[in-house]
Design an enzyme around this catalytic site. Structure first.
Site, PDB file in Angstrom:
ATOM      1  N   TYR A  93      14.214  62.721 -36.325  1.00  0.00           N
ATOM      2  CA  TYR A  93      13.900  63.543 -37.442  1.00  0.00           C
ATOM      3  C   TYR A  93      13.789  64.832 -37.180  1.00  0.00           C
ATOM      4  CZ  TYR A  93      12.212  59.493 -40.284  1.00  0.00           C
ATOM      5  OH  TYR A  93      12.170  58.159 -40.725  1.00  0.00           O
ATOM      6  N   LYS A 118      16.797  51.131 -28.392  1.00  0.00           N
ATOM      7  CA  LYS A 118      18.093  50.678 -28.878  1.00  0.00           C
ATOM      8  C   LYS A 118      19.208  51.440 -27.906  1.00  0.00           C
ATOM      9  CE  LYS A 118      21.046  48.770 -31.527  1.00  0.00           C
ATOM     10  NZ  LYS A 118      21.212  47.447 -31.578  1.00  0.00           N
ATOM     11  N   ASP A 160      16.848  45.809 -33.273  1.00  0.00           N
ATOM     12  CA  ASP A 160      17.213  44.894 -34.062  1.00  0.00           C
ATOM     13  C   ASP A 160      16.603  43.456 -33.889  1.00  0.00           C
ATOM     14  OD1 ASP A 160      18.504  45.360 -31.767  1.00  0.00           O
ATOM     15  OD2 ASP A 160      20.615  44.844 -32.676  1.00  0.00           O
ATOM     16  N   ASP A 190       9.027  54.300 -38.262  1.00  0.00           N
ATOM     17  CA  ASP A 190       8.892  54.448 -39.799  1.00  0.00           C
ATOM     18  C   ASP A 190       9.488  52.995 -40.369  1.00  0.00           C
ATOM     19  OD1 ASP A 190       8.895  55.641 -42.161  1.00  0.00           O
ATOM     20  OD2 ASP A 190      10.268  56.883 -42.027  1.00  0.00           O
ATOM     21  N   ASP A 229       6.968  49.795 -42.331  1.00  0.00           N
ATOM     22  CA  ASP A 229       7.188  49.358 -43.565  1.00  0.00           C
ATOM     23  C   ASP A 229       7.556  47.827 -43.328  1.00  0.00           C
ATOM     24  OD1 ASP A 229       7.408  52.206 -44.380  1.00  0.00           O
ATOM     25  OD2 ASP A 229       8.800  51.474 -46.197  1.00  0.00           O
TER      26      ASP A 229
HETATM   27 MG    MG Z   1       8.139  55.655 -44.283  1.00  0.00          MG
END
Ligand code: MG
Ligand code: NAI
Length: 354
Positions: free
Chosen positions: A136, A185, A215, A239, A243
């Site tokens: 980000y 990764k 993954d 992030d 979720d």
């Molecule tokens: Mg989020």
């Protein structure tokens, strides 16, 4: 430890305007029972502010909240305004300017909340997401036009940034079961991810870390979520995984998060993992559990673990007694569930010393 706290409240947009008042109603009752004084300073920042003033918060917004003890946030985002404006105009500046470099995201099986997995295994894990750098970043841009247009986005990983989040995750793992997993990764992202792996391995100091490609880790979180305890991950990977982990426990509506400045030089921010849910906003359907649980994390950070545990017992009691919002397969409205949590505060009082 002070028993009186000033808290900046940014309900934001969408269901944030419903979940924040619901959580504050519960927190006020808890504060009363535990002899705490919570002073809420409500700030009407978000997309309404953006529509009227062209900014998500006033230019001196950060200065206005820097002296408070914590920030309690709902969510920001609106279908009519680009997410880049809403996130980078409010949420990301707060996380970065206040150096909230840890984003702590517990995912745990809750009583009365059916797992989405056929094999209902107990889940109790914490994702420690790096919160100030990584993928980000604002480094990059777009060039050219038509078929020749390109977009470049650079990830920025610093040794200090990776080492401090890994060190935090290792200490947390040591205080729990000692199992630490690092999301990587390094096979596809060949500069920043091997660097992440290397710095994490150096910084965990005596704790054994298992590095898993993200993954495969995503698949393992669905197949064997009970095998994980603390997972440390970069900003983007954390992030996504959080979720996933919260959805596996039942609903994204229950997941809490703490954006921590562990040194406590600056205020930390507490907010649910979910967003503004425009599809259900304004209808009284939102599950306030993630917001209430975030409030419990805030009480803990402010030095009141007993009050935090009591509030946690209360929402678990409400869920266990069968009061559930629609996302969990129930019919309760936001206010009905909130009333059940408040009743749960009285019902779980006697367990206080337990
Ligand atoms: Mg989020
Ligand atoms: P979302 O989390 O808002 O919604 C995803 C799905 O989960 C929707 O179907 C929604 O109805 C459901 N859901 C979420 N929270 C719920 C709750 N408490 N109770 C019941 N159901 C719930 O994610 P989405 O749709 O990707 O994003 C919507 C907006 O929120 C976007 O503008 C996005 O940028 C913003 N957003 C903001 C965040 C923040 O402020 N921290 C975090 C994530 C998204």
């Amino acid at each position: 430890m002070s028993r009186s706290h000033r808290i900046s409240v940014i309900a934001g947009d969408g269901i944030g305007l419903e979940t924040v008042p619901a959580a504050i109603a519960c927190l006020d009752v808890i504060a009363d029972r535990h002899d705490l004084r919570l002073e809420w300073e409500e700030l009407p920042w978000g997309t309404d502010h953006f529509r009227r003033h062209g900014r998500m918060m006033p230019t001196d917004g950060l200065e206005r909240i820097t002296g408070t003890d914590a920030i309690f946030l709902g969510a920001v985002g609106d279908p009519e305004i680009p997410d880049a404006e809403t996130l980078w105009g409010l949420l990301i500046p707060i996380r970065r300017e206040f150096d909230q470099y840890i984003n702590l995201r517990p995912a745990r099986s809750l009583p009365g909340v059916p797992s989405v997995l056929a094999r209902d295994v107990p889940i109790d894990l914490v994702i420690v997401r790096e919160n100030t750098e990584g993928e980000y970043s604002s480094v990059g841009g777009r060039q050219g036009s038509g078929d020749h247009e390109i977009a470049i986005q650079s990830a920025v990983f610093s040794r200090r940034g990776v080492a401090r989040v890994a060190g935090f995750a290792a200490r947390l793992a040591r205080s729990r079961t000692g199992h630490l997993t690092s999301a990587s990764k390094g096979n596809g992202i060949i500069h920043t991810m091997p660097f992440w792996d290397e710095v994490v391995a150096e910084a965990v100091d005596g704790v054994e870390v298992r590095t898993v490609l993200v993954d495969a880790l995503a698949a393992a979180l669905v197949l064997h979520p009970d095998r994980f305890d603390v997972i440390v991950a970069s900003n983007l990977l954390g992030d996504i995984l959080s979720d996933l982990a919260s959805a596996v426990t039942g609903s994204i509506g229950v997941a809490p998060s703490a954006n921590l400045n562990p040194e406590r030089r600056l205020p930390s921010m507490f907010e649910p993992v979910h967003g503004t849910a425009p599809d259900i906003a304004g209808q009284g359907l939102a599950n306030p559990t993630g917001q209430i649980w975030s409030g419990a994390l805030m009480l803990e950070h402010l030095g009141h673990p007993e009050a935090a545990a009591h509030l946690t017992r209360a929402f678990e009691h409400a869920l266990a007694s069968g009061t559930r919002t629609r996302d969990l397969g129930g019919t309760a409205t936001t206010s009905e569930f909130t009333a059940a949590v408040i009743a749960g505060i009285a019902a779980t009082e006697s367990e206080r010393a337990a």
